[in-house]
Design a protein around this motif. Structure first.
Motif, PDB file in Angstrom:
ATOM      1  N   GLY A 273       0.780  -1.226   0.000  1.00 53.15           N
ATOM      2  CA  GLY A 273       0.000   0.000   0.000  1.00 53.15           C
ATOM      3  C   GLY A 273       0.810   1.273   0.000  1.00 53.15           C
ATOM      4  N   GLU A 274       2.020   1.252   0.554  1.00 53.25           N
ATOM      5  CA  GLU A 274       2.876   2.432   0.576  1.00 53.25           C
ATOM      6  C   GLU A 274       4.303   1.992   0.860  1.00 53.25           C
ATOM      7  N   ALA A 275       5.241   2.930   0.737  1.00 52.55           N
ATOM      8  CA  ALA A 275       6.654   2.604   0.905  1.00 52.55           C
ATOM      9  C   ALA A 275       6.941   2.174   2.341  1.00 52.55           C
ATOM     10  N   LEU A 276       7.754   1.143   2.473  1.00 54.67           N
ATOM     11  CA  LEU A 276       8.133   0.599   3.782  1.00 54.67           C
ATOM     12  C   LEU A 276       9.506   1.113   4.183  1.00 54.67           C
ATOM     13  N   ALA A 277       9.643   1.478   5.467  1.00 52.64           N
ATOM     14  CA  ALA A 277      10.950   1.814   6.044  1.00 52.64           C
ATOM     15  C   ALA A 277      11.415   0.587   6.831  1.00 52.64           C
ATOM     16  N   PRO A 278      12.249  -0.272   6.247  1.00 58.16           N
ATOM     17  CA  PRO A 278      12.602  -1.541   6.885  1.00 58.16           C
ATOM     18  C   PRO A 278      13.191  -1.387   8.286  1.00 58.16           C
ATOM     19  N   GLY A 279      13.891  -0.294   8.542  1.00 57.45           N
ATOM     20  CA  GLY A 279      14.486  -0.110   9.858  1.00 57.45           C
ATOM     21  C   GLY A 279      13.464  -0.078  10.972  1.00 57.45           C
ATOM     22  N   ARG A 280      12.206   0.256  10.642  1.00 55.32           N
ATOM     23  CA  ARG A 280      11.153   0.306  11.646  1.00 55.32           C
ATOM     24  C   ARG A 280      10.688  -1.075  12.080  1.00 55.32           C
ATOM     25  N   LEU A 281      11.201  -2.123  11.433  1.00 53.28           N
ATOM     26  CA  LEU A 281      10.806  -3.493  11.758  1.00 53.28           C
ATOM     27  C   LEU A 281      11.754  -4.138  12.762  1.00 53.28           C
ATOM     28  N   LYS A 287      11.723  -9.384  18.732  1.00 55.20           N
ATOM     29  CA  LYS A 287      10.766 -10.046  19.616  1.00 55.20           C
ATOM     30  C   LYS A 287      10.187 -11.304  18.977  1.00 55.20           C
ATOM     31  N   TYR A 288       9.973 -11.256  17.662  1.00 54.61           N
ATOM     32  CA  TYR A 288       9.394 -12.399  16.948  1.00 54.61           C
ATOM     33  C   TYR A 288      10.296 -12.779  15.773  1.00 54.61           C
ATOM     34  N   PRO A 289      11.441 -13.383  16.054  1.00 55.40           N
ATOM     35  CA  PRO A 289      12.406 -13.687  14.982  1.00 55.40           C
ATOM     36  C   PRO A 289      11.898 -14.702  13.965  1.00 55.40           C
ATOM     37  N   ASP A 290      10.870 -15.478  14.318  1.00 56.12           N
ATOM     38  CA  ASP A 290      10.362 -16.500  13.400  1.00 56.12           C
ATOM     39  C   ASP A 290       9.252 -15.988  12.493  1.00 56.12           C
ATOM     40  N   THR A 291       8.851 -14.746  12.677  1.00 59.93           N
ATOM     41  CA  THR A 291       7.820 -14.176  11.802  1.00 59.93           C
ATOM     42  C   THR A 291       8.431 -13.785  10.457  1.00 59.93           C
ATOM     43  N   ASP A 292       7.811 -14.235   9.375  1.00 57.61           N
ATOM     44  CA  ASP A 292       8.250 -13.819   8.039  1.00 57.61           C
ATOM     45  C   ASP A 292       7.723 -12.415   7.764  1.00 57.61           C
ATOM     46  N   LEU A 293       8.623 -11.510   7.426  1.00 54.75           N
ATOM     47  CA  LEU A 293       8.262 -10.134   7.100  1.00 54.75           C
ATOM     48  C   LEU A 293       8.386  -9.971   5.586  1.00 54.75           C
ATOM     49  N   ILE A 294       7.260  -9.758   4.917  1.00 52.60           N
ATOM     50  CA  ILE A 294       7.220  -9.763   3.456  1.00 52.60           C
ATOM     51  C   ILE A 294       6.811  -8.374   2.959  1.00 52.60           C
ATOM     52  N   ASN A 295       7.646  -7.786   2.120  1.00 51.28           N
ATOM     53  CA  ASN A 295       7.315  -6.497   1.511  1.00 51.28           C
ATOM     54  C   ASN A 295       6.796  -6.747   0.104  1.00 51.28           C
ATOM     55  N   MET A 296       5.594  -6.241  -0.176  1.00 45.57           N
ATOM     56  CA  MET A 296       4.989  -6.428  -1.487  1.00 45.57           C
ATOM     57  C   MET A 296       4.551  -5.074  -2.035  1.00 45.57           C
ATOM     58  N   TYR A 297       4.903  -4.819  -3.257  1.00 46.63           N
ATOM     59  CA  TYR A 297       4.458  -3.613  -3.949  1.00 46.63           C
ATOM     60  C   TYR A 297       3.265  -3.991  -4.812  1.00 46.63           C
ATOM     61  N   GLY A 298       2.287  -3.112  -4.866  1.00 47.56           N
ATOM     62  CA  GLY A 298       1.153  -3.414  -5.729  1.00 47.56           C
ATOM     63  C   GLY A 298       0.267  -2.220  -5.949  1.00 47.56           C
TER      64      GLY A 298
END
Length: 566
Positions: A273-281, A287-298
């Motif tokens: 939906g909008e540009a992601l600032a990866p550093g904010r993750l 805290k949740y190292p096993d969560t997959d963080l997926i960035n998708m543009y569309g």
């Protein structure tokens, strides 16, 4: 490869056969199993067919978040029609325009939504979800084919009038089912329908859950707007797949970090939906190292998503908006002037080709021809001009650089506001940032930075931080600290709601003029800059000055003080 002959509702009916007793959709303390949801959608579909709904016929749906909203969309598809979602909270003028422009002859609604829109200008057939003929619960014979319309979503247009994007069943099916799917969605997943059904991210949420046998949790509007309530819902419902715009997730993540435990079950967070600032993750990743963080543009015109990128330590550390590579069935081009392919590392317009492209804009052949153009690299095919800037990275991924129409010129220099935003976000204390170009009373452009910080940051520190990485013409004249950035109903930053800055922040301590010459100079500065107050230690450019104003300033000094400055 993907099921080219499948329809959305056909795949749903196949899933009903597999898991009829599983919970399909939840809203508050209400729920429906797959068999119950299918039966209610079938009742509505038979009713709509009785009123003449069929393939390529457009049906408006006006509904608040509820179980009936999901029933309504599935029922319209099962009737063979295409739905146009309308939010009851929209202004009356926008609702009227959507009904008029779409040419909808049928409106699916309920009594609650009707009470909220008493002056609804609709002369067609109204059908009330939940009040359909109860005895007809079997699946209607399929009449719609994969290449026919499934829905039309209206998005804001540059002309000021919304435009309706026409999406087919096949557009959606190949997004969710192909032999190179990057996701492993299954019947154990719990999804949230977080976004408005007028925002196409909801298409991914709804059908990603229901076509794979998962449970769909419809998030109440007030819960979606309140990070504390949203965190509570994620825990209670044991949500596993979470879709978020970055702006919404930053607030959610901050609230979750206040919880001492790590009891969320979220295995995948999908951004769009909008540009992601990866550093904010970073905090979430820790805290949740096993969560997959997926960035998708569309974009709506290419059916929800275009690219996929799983973010790891390298991407989070880099701080760039890495949107990854095109999804199966899609191709991406970075083009410069004259539709020339840009080399690696050079910015250009992102253009998309492939089987996710919408049919075009409803009742708007001129705009369709402008945006959906012939693909010069594939005779007979089309490509969509996104209006977004991007560039290829050396590893074959794409970096998103912002909107072309967010390019501005300051002092003759062309500037990407996204680049300044990225530099601000690299500061350890800055959580969110948006940079806009505004105009002063003389019509001169200046930059204004809006930011949310974790702690108080002095303006001189921010200027110094940026000055170490950017030329002076890219340093904002104004810095406005906000408690939070305003969001639109779609969860994106609402740039129009950002306040006009009241005064430039130079960071210098004000000292009034002490001599006649200083007083004269201050008065000239205030007049040229349109400033209420200028101190003798203030910096001309930090007060919003630029090269044009500097010429005007020198001219005034030469005239009023009878001196000769170059």
């Amino acid at each position: 490869a993907y099921p080219r002959e499948a329809t959305i509702h056909g795949l749903f009916e196949a899933q009903v056969e597999k898991t009829p007793g599983a919970v399909a959709v939840v809203y508050g303390d209400q729920q429906l199993t797959y068999a119950e949801l299918n039966a209610q959608a079938n009742q509505l579909a038979w009713t709509l067919r009785g009123h003449g709904v069929g393939p390529e016929r457009i049906v408006a749906i006006l509904m608040e978040r509820s179980l009936e909203m999901v029933v309504g969309m599935l029922g319209i598809l099962k009737a063979g029609g295409a739905y146009v979602p309308i939010d009851p909270d929209y202004p009356a003028e926008r609702i009227a325009y959507t009904l008029r422009d779409s040419g909808a002859e049928w409106l699916v609604t309920n009594r609650a939504a009707e009470l909220r829109t008493p002056a609804l200008p609709f002369a067609g057939c109204r059908v009330y979800a939940g009040e359909s003929v109860p005895e007809q619960t079997g699946n209607p014979p399929q009449t719609a084919t994969p290449e026919q319309l499934a829905y039309v979503i209206y998005t804001s247009g540059t002309t000021g009038k919304p435009k309706g994007t026409m999406i087919t069943h096949r557009n959606v099916v190949r997004l969710l089912f192909n032999d190179r799917m990057a996701f492993d969605f299954n019947e154990r997943d719990v999804w949230t329908l977080f976004h408005s059904y007028c925002f196409d991210f909801s298409v991914w949420e709804m059908y990603g859950a229901l076509l794979y046998g998962g449970k769909l949790v419809v998030v109440p509007l007030m819960t979606a707007r309140d990070p504390e309530q949203m965190v509570r819902l994620l825990r209670q419902e044991r949500v596993t797949v979470l879709n978020q715009t970055p702006s919404a997730f930053y607030a959610l993540s901050q609230r979750e970090m206040e919880e001492a435990d790590a009891e969320l079950c979220v295995r995948t967070v999908i951004f769009g939906g909008e540009a992601l600032a990866p550093g904010r993750l970073r905090s979430w990743q820790r805290k949740y190292p096993d969560t997959d963080l997926i960035n998708m543009y569309g974009i709506t015109e290419t059916t929800v998503h275009v690219t996929y990128k799983k973010l790891g330590e390298a991407e989070i550390t880099s701080g760039i908006s890495n949107i990854g590579k095109p999804l199966p069935t899609l191709r991406a081009y970075i083009l410069g002037d004259g539709q020339q392919l840009q080399p690696v590392g050079v910015a250009g317009e992102l253009c998309i080709a492939g089987e996710g492209l919408a049919r075009g804009y409803l009742n708007n052949p001129e705009l369709t021809a402008e945006k959906f153009v012939d693909n010069p690299f594939e005779p007979g095919a089309r490509m969509y001009r996104t209006g977004d800037l991007a560039r290829w990275l050396p590893d074959g991924n794409l970096e998103y650089l912002g909107r072309i129409d967010h390019q501005v010129k300051i002092r003759g220099y062309r500037i990407e506001c996204g680049e300044i935003e990225a530099r601000l976000l690299a500061h350890a204390s800055i959580r969110e940032a948006v940079v806009l170009a505004r105009e002063d009373e003389q019509g001169q452009a200046y930059l204004c930075a809006y930011y949310v910080s974790d702690e108080v940051v002095a303006v001189p520190e921010l200027r110094s931080h940026l000055a170490g990485q950017l030329p002076d013409y890219m340093i904002p004249s104004y810095f406005v600290e906000l408690e939070q950035l305003p969001l639109s109903t779609n969860g994106k930053v609402d740039r129009k709601a950002l306040p006009v800055p009241e005064a430039a922040q130079t960071g210098s301590v004000y000292e009034a003029p002490g001599t006649p010459a200083q007083l004269q100079l201050v008065e000239i500065w205030q007049d040229v800059l349109g400033a209420e107050q200028v101190g003798i230690h203030d910096n001309f450019f930090m007060l919003g000055g630029d090269s044009i104003k500097a010429i005007r300033l020198v001219s005034r000094i030469n005239r009023d003080l009878d001196v000769t400055l170059p």
